[in-house]
Scaffold this active site. Structure first.
Site, PDB file in Angstrom:
ATOM      1  N   ASP A  13       0.914  -1.396  -0.008  1.00 29.94           N
ATOM      2  CA  ASP A  13       0.070   0.112  -0.075  1.00 29.94           C
ATOM      3  C   ASP A  13       0.808   1.334   0.181  1.00 29.94           C
ATOM      4  O   ASP A  13       0.612   2.150   0.838  1.00 29.94           O
ATOM      5  CB  ASP A  13      -1.025  -0.172   1.292  1.00 29.94           C
ATOM      6  CG  ASP A  13      -1.602  -1.242   1.347  1.00 29.94           C
ATOM      7  OD1 ASP A  13      -2.214  -1.928   0.384  1.00 29.94           O
ATOM      8  OD2 ASP A  13      -1.835  -1.846   2.566  1.00 29.94           O
ATOM      9  N   GLU A 176     -11.033   0.615  -3.418  1.00 34.11           N
ATOM     10  CA  GLU A 176     -10.447   1.008  -2.190  1.00 34.11           C
ATOM     11  C   GLU A 176      -9.172   1.706  -2.482  1.00 34.11           C
ATOM     12  O   GLU A 176      -8.857   1.846  -3.715  1.00 34.11           O
ATOM     13  CB  GLU A 176     -10.104  -0.319  -1.284  1.00 34.11           C
ATOM     14  CG  GLU A 176      -9.352  -1.261  -2.052  1.00 34.11           C
ATOM     15  CD  GLU A 176      -9.223  -2.577  -1.055  1.00 34.11           C
ATOM     16  OE1 GLU A 176     -10.255  -2.509  -0.160  1.00 34.11           O
ATOM     17  OE2 GLU A 176      -8.706  -3.432  -1.515  1.00 34.11           O
TER      18      GLU A 176
END
Length: 484
Positions: A13, A176
Site C-alpha cells: 500500500d 479502495e
C-alpha cells in the site's frame, strides 16, 4: 526482464510525495509496532528508512488476536502541504473513531499526536488540498458503497461537510485505496479494485473539480497483471508523483509467487515502480521505465546503539517495552504472563539466511503470524526445532547442542529439483552454524506463505526469549541469491 521491487519484503500500500528533489514514501504495517515505516529517496529507486511514523503507544494501538496479523494499520497516505508532512491512515482496532491523521515538520519525526475524523467509517483515507486551502479526505466507505469524500480540518480532525460518494469504481470488487492527485486542470482519482489478490488492478477517473463528478478512463484498468504469466502478480493500490523534471511516476504493490500450482508468495505485498506517460490527459503506465537492480539487503546488528534500528518491530507491542539495547547486546524479556514477545525484521529476499547469537536460552524464528511460524530454540544443552501450522504445534527435531561456539541459523532456499514432486515456494531449513550450516529440520515454505496463512502481511524473522531474560549479542541477515 525480471521486474524487481524498490522496497522488497512486506511493504504494501505505498503512498508517495515529493518535496524539492527528494521523495518520501510510506507503507502499511498492520499488527506491527512501530507503525507506518517511512523512507526517503533522491532517485525513486534506492530508498533509506527514516523511521516509523507511529512510534509511541499514545499514537498507536495495535493488539494481536482481535483481527490477527491483519489488524492494525491499513493503507496510509503521505502528503506535504503548507510546509508540513501529513499522514492519514486507518487503525482497524480504532475504526469506530474514524480516520487517523498526524503531521510533522520533519518526516523523520517526531510526529504529532493523532486526531480522528469522527463518523467517517471505512479504510484507506487520502488527503488533498485545493487552491483555496480546503482539505478533503477521500476514503473507501463501509457505509456507502464505493469511494466517499468530505471536507475536514486535518489539524483537529473536525469534519466540515456531509460525506458524499464520488465514485463507485468500474465494477470490480472492493473499490479502495483512493488517492486524489492534481495535474493541471484535472483531478485524478486513482483507485484499487478487484481485491488485493490475483484480480487486483489500478483504475482511474478524472474531474475538473476535486469533488467530481468523475469520469472513468476508457483504458481502465490502467494497470493489472491478472490472468497473465508475469513474475509479479496482484499489482494494484497505486499512487502517483510528479518528478522534479516534470515527468510522472507510479508506485504500486505486487507479489512474487513461486512454486507449483497454485503458487505461493512469502514476503507479502512489495512496492514496485513504473513510469507514467500522459495521452489525452489520461495516465498510461510504462512498467519498463526505471532500471531497478537487485538490492544488497544484508546487515549485521550487534545492538550497540542506544535505540533499536528502525527495521526492528514487534507484533502488537512496542519493542522498547521488552527489548533494551546496550553494551554487549539487546536484552529481551518475556511478558508479565510469560508470553513470548518476538523482536523481528521483515524478510526482504526470496532466498536468505539469518543467524543469531545470545547469552542464554532463546529462539530464532520466522513467522507469518502466530499460527504460522517455525523456530530453532536453544533450551539448556538442547536444540529444539518447533513448528506451528494452524492448530498444530509440534517438535520437528531435537539434538544436543554443540560444545563449541555456534550460532542458531535459519535458511530459506530454492527447492531442489524433484521430478513430479509438488513444490512450494521455497525450503525453510533450521539448524545451527559453526563453520558450516548443520541442518536439523526442514519445512516446505508453503506453510509459511500467505496462500496458507491468509491475511495481508509477509514473513518476518527475529529472536525472542524462551524462558528467562536473554541477551542477544548478534543478529545477521543476508540474501542468498542475486535477486532481491
Amino acid at each position: 526482464m525480471t521486474q524487481l521491487p524498490i522496497l522488497p519484503g512486506f511493504h504494501p500500500d505505498p503512498s508517495i510525495c515529493r518535496v524539492g528533489d527528494e521523495y518520501y514514501l510510506a507503507t502499511s504495517s498492520f499488527e506491527y509496532f512501530p507503525g507506518v515505516p517511512i523512507f526517503r529517496s533522491r532517485d525513486l529507486v534506492e530508498w533509506t528508512q527514516l523511521g516509523n511514523v507511529l512510534d509511541r503507544p499514545s499514537q498507536l494501538n495495535v493488539r494481536t488476536g482481535l483481527a490477527g496479523a491483519s489488524g492494525g494499520i491499513y493503507a496510509p497516505t503521505l502528503r506535504h502541504h503548507g510546509g508540513r508532512f501529513w499522514m492519514t491512515t486507518t487503525n482497524i482496532h480504532d475504526i469506530a473513531r474514524g480516520q487517523l491523521i498526524v503531521h510533522a515538520d520533519d518526516p523523520a519525526g517526531p510526529w504529532s499526536e493523532p486526531v480522528y475524523t469522527e463518523g467517517l467509517l471505512g479504510i484507506d483515507p487520502d488527503l488533498s488540498w485545493d487552491d483555496d486551502g480546503v482539505c478533503r479526505i477521500t476514503w473507501s466507505d463501509v457505509i456507502r458503497p464505493g469511494i466517499s469524500q468530505a471536507i475536514v480540518d486535518p489539524a483537529s480532525g473536525a469534519v466540515l461537510s456531509e460525506p458524499q460518494t464520488v465514485w463507485a469504481g468500474t465494477g470490480g470488487a472492493h473499490a479502495e485505496g483512493p488517492h486524489l492527485v492534481r495535474r493541471g486542470h484535472w483531478w485524478y482519482l486513482i483507485v484499487a479494485e478487484g481485491g488485493t489478490g490475483p484480480g487486483h488492478m489500478v483504475t482511474v477517473a478524472r474531474s475538473r473539480q476535486p469533488e467530481g463528478p468523475f469520469e472513468s478512463s476508457p483504458a481502465n484498468p490502467v494497470l493489472t497483471h491478472r490472468s497473465t504469466s508475469a513474475d509479479v502478480q496482484s499489482t494494484g493500490h497505486a499512487d502517483l508523483v510528479e518528478l522534479a523534471d516534470g515527468t510522472w511516476a507510479m508506485v504500486f504493490l505486487g507479489t512474487r509467487p513461486r512454486g507449483t500450482f497454485p503458487r505461493w508468495h512469502t514476503n507479502g505485498r512489495e512496492t514496485f515502480l513504473a513510469g507514467i506517460d500522459w495521452v489525452d490527459d489520461w495516465p498510461v503506465v510504462d512498467e519498463s521505465r526505471f532500471d531497478v537492480a537487485a538490492l544488497d539487503t544484508a546487515f549485521e546488528d550487534r545492538f550497540e546503539s542506544a535505540e533499536l534500528d528502525a527495521r526492528w518491530v514487534a507484533p502488537g507491542v512496542m519493542p522498547a517495552s521488552f527489548a533494551v539495547p546496550g553494551e554487549g547486546g539487546v536484552t529481551l524479556s518475556r511478558g508479565a504472563s510469560g508470553e513470548a514477545r518476538p523482536l523481528v525484521t521483515r524478510v526482504r529476499d526470496q532466498t536468505w539466511s539469518a543467524q543469531a547469537d545470545a547469552l542464554g536460552d532463546f529462539a530464532l524464528s520466522v513467522r507469518i503470524d502466530d499460527a504460522h511460524r517455525v523456530s530453532i530454540e536453544r533450551i539448556g544443552d538442547e536444540l529444539v526445532v518447533r513448528g506451528v501450522i494452524g492448530p498444530l504445534d509440534g517438535v520437528l527435531a531435537r539434538a544436543d547442542a554443540p560444545r563449541s561456539t555456534y550460532s542458531l541459523e535459519i535458511r530459506a532456499e530454492e527447492f531442489e529439483a524433484e521430478r513430479g514432486a509438488r513444490r512450494g515456494p521455497d525450503l525453510v531449513r533450521l539448524g545451527y552454524a559453526i563453520d558450516e550450516f548443520v541442518e536439523l529440520a526442514r519445512v516446505d515454505g508453503r506453510y509459511l506463505a500467505t496462500e496458507v496463512a491468509g491475511g495481508f502481511t509477509g514473513r518476518v524473522v527475529g529472536v525472542e526469549a524462551t524462558r528467562d531474560d536473554v541477551v542477544v549479542t548478534r543478529f545477521a541477515y543476508r540474501g542468498l541469491s542475486s535477486r532481491a
